[in-house]
Each structure stands twice: as structure tokens, then as C-alpha cells.
Motif scaffolding. Structure first.
Motif, PDB file in Angstrom:
ATOM      1  N   ILE A  81     -14.158  16.237   1.955  1.00 42.14           N
ATOM      2  CA  ILE A  81     -15.269  17.183   2.071  1.00 42.14           C
ATOM      3  C   ILE A  81     -15.345  17.735   3.491  1.00 42.14           C
ATOM      4  O   ILE A  81     -15.533  18.943   3.701  1.00 42.14           O
ATOM      5  CB  ILE A  81     -16.604  16.522   1.688  1.00 42.14           C
ATOM      6  N   GLU A  82     -15.177  16.858   4.479  1.00 42.47           N
ATOM      7  CA  GLU A  82     -15.224  17.304   5.876  1.00 42.47           C
ATOM      8  C   GLU A  82     -14.102  18.287   6.175  1.00 42.47           C
ATOM      9  O   GLU A  82     -14.301  19.269   6.903  1.00 42.47           O
ATOM     10  CB  GLU A  82     -15.141  16.093   6.805  1.00 42.47           C
ATOM     11  N   ALA A  83     -12.907  18.048   5.621  1.00 43.51           N
ATOM     12  CA  ALA A  83     -11.788  18.963   5.846  1.00 43.51           C
ATOM     13  C   ALA A  83     -12.084  20.331   5.241  1.00 43.51           C
ATOM     14  O   ALA A  83     -11.795  21.372   5.846  1.00 43.51           O
ATOM     15  CB  ALA A  83     -10.514  18.377   5.247  1.00 43.51           C
ATOM     16  N   PRO A  96       0.829  -1.209   0.000  1.00 44.36           N
ATOM     17  CA  PRO A  96       0.000   0.000   0.000  1.00 44.36           C
ATOM     18  C   PRO A  96       0.858   1.251   0.000  1.00 44.36           C
ATOM     19  O   PRO A  96       1.797   1.383   0.775  1.00 44.36           O
ATOM     20  CB  PRO A  96      -0.812  -0.125   1.295  1.00 44.36           C
ATOM     21  N   LEU A  97       0.535   2.206  -0.857  1.00 42.71           N
ATOM     22  CA  LEU A  97       1.346   3.404  -1.000  1.00 42.71           C
ATOM     23  C   LEU A  97       0.886   4.551  -0.105  1.00 42.71           C
ATOM     24  O   LEU A  97       1.616   5.502   0.100  1.00 42.71           O
ATOM     25  CB  LEU A  97       1.328   3.869  -2.462  1.00 42.71           C
ATOM     26  N   GLY A  98      -0.329   4.464   0.422  1.00 42.94           N
ATOM     27  CA  GLY A  98      -0.815   5.518   1.293  1.00 42.94           C
ATOM     28  C   GLY A  98      -1.041   6.838   0.594  1.00 42.94           C
ATOM     29  O   GLY A  98      -0.986   7.897   1.221  1.00 42.94           O
ATOM     30  N   ALA A  99      -1.310   6.799  -0.703  1.00 41.69           N
ATOM     31  CA  ALA A  99      -1.486   8.038  -1.464  1.00 41.69           C
ATOM     32  C   ALA A  99      -2.684   8.830  -0.963  1.00 41.69           C
ATOM     33  O   ALA A  99      -2.641  10.058  -0.913  1.00 41.69           O
ATOM     34  CB  ALA A  99      -1.634   7.728  -2.954  1.00 41.69           C
ATOM     35  N   SER A 100      -3.757   8.145  -0.569  1.00 41.74           N
ATOM     36  CA  SER A 100      -4.947   8.851  -0.106  1.00 41.74           C
ATOM     37  C   SER A 100      -4.660   9.637   1.161  1.00 41.74           C
ATOM     38  O   SER A 100      -5.135  10.770   1.332  1.00 41.74           O
ATOM     39  CB  SER A 100      -6.089   7.857   0.132  1.00 41.74           C
ATOM     40  N   ASP A 101      -3.884   9.053   2.063  1.00 37.25           N
ATOM     41  CA  ASP A 101      -3.527   9.762   3.298  1.00 37.25           C
ATOM     42  C   ASP A 101      -2.700  11.006   2.988  1.00 37.25           C
ATOM     43  O   ASP A 101      -2.887  12.054   3.614  1.00 37.25           O
ATOM     44  CB  ASP A 101      -2.741   8.842   4.230  1.00 37.25           C
ATOM     45  N   ARG A 102      -1.807  10.899   2.027  1.00 39.66           N
ATOM     46  CA  ARG A 102      -0.973  12.055   1.690  1.00 39.66           C
ATOM     47  C   ARG A 102      -1.794  13.142   0.996  1.00 39.66           C
ATOM     48  O   ARG A 102      -1.539  14.331   1.196  1.00 39.66           O
ATOM     49  CB  ARG A 102       0.200  11.615   0.812  1.00 39.66           C
ATOM     50  N   ILE A 103      -2.751  12.741   0.192  1.00 39.09           N
ATOM     51  CA  ILE A 103      -3.633  13.724  -0.451  1.00 39.09           C
ATOM     52  C   ILE A 103      -4.404  14.498   0.610  1.00 39.09           C
ATOM     53  O   ILE A 103      -4.482  15.734   0.573  1.00 39.09           O
ATOM     54  CB  ILE A 103      -4.600  13.029  -1.422  1.00 39.09           C
ATOM     55  N   LEU A 104      -4.972  13.789   1.571  1.00 34.90           N
ATOM     56  CA  LEU A 104      -5.737  14.442   2.633  1.00 34.90           C
ATOM     57  C   LEU A 104      -4.839  15.346   3.464  1.00 34.90           C
ATOM     58  O   LEU A 104      -5.214  16.482   3.795  1.00 34.90           O
ATOM     59  CB  LEU A 104      -6.403  13.387   3.513  1.00 34.90           C
ATOM     60  N   SER A 105      -3.640  14.876   3.777  1.00 30.88           N
ATOM     61  CA  SER A 105      -2.710  15.678   4.566  1.00 30.88           C
ATOM     62  C   SER A 105      -2.294  16.939   3.822  1.00 30.88           C
ATOM     63  O   SER A 105      -2.262  18.044   4.391  1.00 30.88           O
ATOM     64  CB  SER A 105      -1.470  14.847   4.910  1.00 30.88           C
ATOM     65  N   ARG A 106      -1.996  16.798   2.527  1.00 33.17           N
ATOM     66  CA  ARG A 106      -1.563  17.946   1.736  1.00 33.17           C
ATOM     67  C   ARG A 106      -2.698  18.965   1.608  1.00 33.17           C
ATOM     68  O   ARG A 106      -2.475  20.176   1.717  1.00 33.17           O
ATOM     69  CB  ARG A 106      -1.086  17.478   0.366  1.00 33.17           C
ATOM     70  N   LEU A 107      -3.913  18.481   1.368  1.00 32.43           N
ATOM     71  CA  LEU A 107      -5.040  19.394   1.250  1.00 32.43           C
ATOM     72  C   LEU A 107      -5.283  20.129   2.570  1.00 32.43           C
ATOM     73  O   LEU A 107      -5.511  21.341   2.586  1.00 32.43           O
ATOM     74  CB  LEU A 107      -6.302  18.639   0.841  1.00 32.43           C
ATOM     75  N   THR A 108      -5.201  19.411   3.683  1.00 32.08           N
ATOM     76  CA  THR A 108      -5.403  20.033   4.987  1.00 32.08           C
ATOM     77  C   THR A 108      -4.379  21.141   5.231  1.00 32.08           C
ATOM     78  O   THR A 108      -4.718  22.217   5.741  1.00 32.08           O
ATOM     79  CB  THR A 108      -5.324  18.975   6.101  1.00 32.08           C
ATOM     80  N   GLN A 109      -3.140  20.897   4.843  1.00 29.79           N
ATOM     81  CA  GLN A 109      -2.097  21.914   5.009  1.00 29.79           C
ATOM     82  C   GLN A 109      -2.373  23.140   4.144  1.00 29.79           C
ATOM     83  O   GLN A 109      -2.142  24.281   4.567  1.00 29.79           O
ATOM     84  CB  GLN A 109      -0.733  21.317   4.690  1.00 29.79           C
TER      85      GLN A 109
END
Length: 239
Positions: free
Chosen positions: A94-96, A46-59
């Protein structure tokens, strides 16, 4: 190559970490999230791309606190289904966005045939900010004409001293031709289309007619600075 801000496209746009912020309109734009690409890709871990997308958007949301967030196409990756886990990531995005009282705006890309099943609001072909500015995905020419198009779709990347960087592309005002700003893919597992050797109209977007006019720009995460270069017609001699 020594990086220097030889060209600043416009005071209206600020780039950071694969996104773009339109300060005058308080809008954050991101393109090509391709949610589910890490799940559907043939990988052994698993590459965890979704987690990084969410983290980057939150930042980016914390950095700019925009009033609107435009997801400019290819929010999803799979054409014919929604992979497991994608709906949960979509809801988290969406929640973020809504947690800072921002409004999400969705633009349909060529991968987004199932986007309307996840989102109960409108999914647009393009989003007109003003009479002059239109945000679209970039895989086709949008119906509303503009003097400045902001899009994704191409996934531009540039090799500098042996390292590949996701990059932005921008054209300044020139005669009657519209300006175009192209964002890099927001997911970091899209390899990107290397623009170093591209000539004329080889990029897969009808909005891009001549790559020689485009100034590449990159974001340096270590220094948190943007760097813009001369147009490709000049830059090729330096690379």
C-alpha cells in the motif's frame, strides 16, 4: 519455436512482468498475489516470495506511474487466518502504491475472506472502469455485464520448448461474445495451470467458455518484450 508478435490484442493494454497496464485509463492491474503462500507452503527454506512481489510491483509502478492500481483478487492466500509477516508485506505494498499518489483498488477473490481485516476501505466484487470494461477476479461471473472482462484466478502457464512460462490469455472481439483478458498469477511460486493440453471449457472460470479462441501472450524479462501467439486452436499444432 521462433517468438514473434503475431498478434497484438489491443492498443489499450500493455503487459509487463505479470501485470497489465490500461493506458487509456491509467490503471495497472495485478492479480493473484497470494501473500503468505510461501509461509503456509510446506517448504524447507524461506522462498522470499513476498520480497519479490514487492520488488516487481515497485518496478511496474516506476514503469507506468498509474493513477490507480487494481489488485484483482486473491491478494491473500490462507483462507482462515493471516500468517505472520503478511500484514507487514501488505502495508508495504500500500505504501509503495500511495508513494506515487496512486489509488489502490481491491477486488475480492476466493481466497480473500480476511482481506477486509487488513484494509479499511472497500473491497469490491468487481470494478467497472467504463460501461464496457469490468475488472474482476474470475472465479465467478461478476454482476455487472461488460464487453471486456479483465481477470485472474486461472494462473495460466504455457510450455514452450520444454520451458514453462506464466502467460496471459486474450480473446479478440467476436460477434456478440465479450473479450476476456486473463492475467498470470503475480506470485512466482504458484505453479500455474498449463494450458497446452486444455480443451474447451476445462479452465476454472465461468468467463472462459472456449480455450481455443484464446491467444496466449508471454513477457520476456530479458528483452522486456511481449510476445503474442495465434489462438490455441492453431498453436497446439506448433507446440
Amino acid at each position: 519455436m521462433h517468438l514473434d508478435n503475431q498478434f497484438e490484442p489491443t492498443a489499450e493494454i500493455e503487459i509487463a512482468d505479470r501485470g497489465a497496464y490500461l493506458s487509456e485509463h491509467d490503471i495497472l492491474v495485478c492479480a493473484d498475489l497470494h501473500l503468505g503462500r510461501d509461509i503456509t507452503a510446506n517448504t524447507e527454506f524461506p522462498l522470499g516470495a513476498s520480497d519479490r512481489i514487492l520488488s516487481r510491483l515497485t518496478q511496474l509502478l516506476d514503469r507506468f506511474t498509474p493513477n490507480e492500481v487494481v489488485l484483482a483478487g486473491d491478494v491473500l492466500h490462507a483462507f482462515d487466518h493471516i500468517p505472520s509477516g503478511v500484514e507487514e508485506t501488505f502495508v508495504s505494498l500500500i505504501e509503495a502504491i500511495e508513494s506515487i499518489d496512486a489509488k489502490p483498488i481491491f477486488i475480492e477473490g476466493n481466497h480473500d475472506s480476511f482481506l477486509s481485516t487488513l484494509h479499511d476501505g472497500p473491497v469490491r466484487d468487481a470494478y467497472r472502469i467504463t460501461d464496457d470494461i469490468v475488472i474482476c477476479h474470475g472465479h465467478k461471473h461478476p454482476v455487472p455485464d461488460a464487453t471486456w472482462y479483465i481477470c485472474g484466478h486461472v494462473h495460466p502457464a504455457i510450455n514452450i520448448e520444454g520451458q514453462r512460462h506464466p502467460c496471459y490469455l486474450h480473446t479478440p472481439i467476436r460477434d456478440a461474445e465479450p473479450r476476456v483478458t486473463v492475467l498470470p498469477s503475480f506470485t512466482d511460486i504458484a505453479p500455474g495451470m498449463k494450458i497446452n493440453g486444455v480443451i474447451k471449457d476445462e479452465l476454472p472460470s465461468p468467463l472462459i467458455q472456449n480455450i481455443d479462441r484464446y491467444h496466449p501472450g508471454i513477457w520476456d524479462a530479458q528483452t522486456e518484450q511481449s510476445f503474442w501467439f495465434p489462438p490455441m486452436s492453431e498453436l497446439r499444432r506448433m507446440l
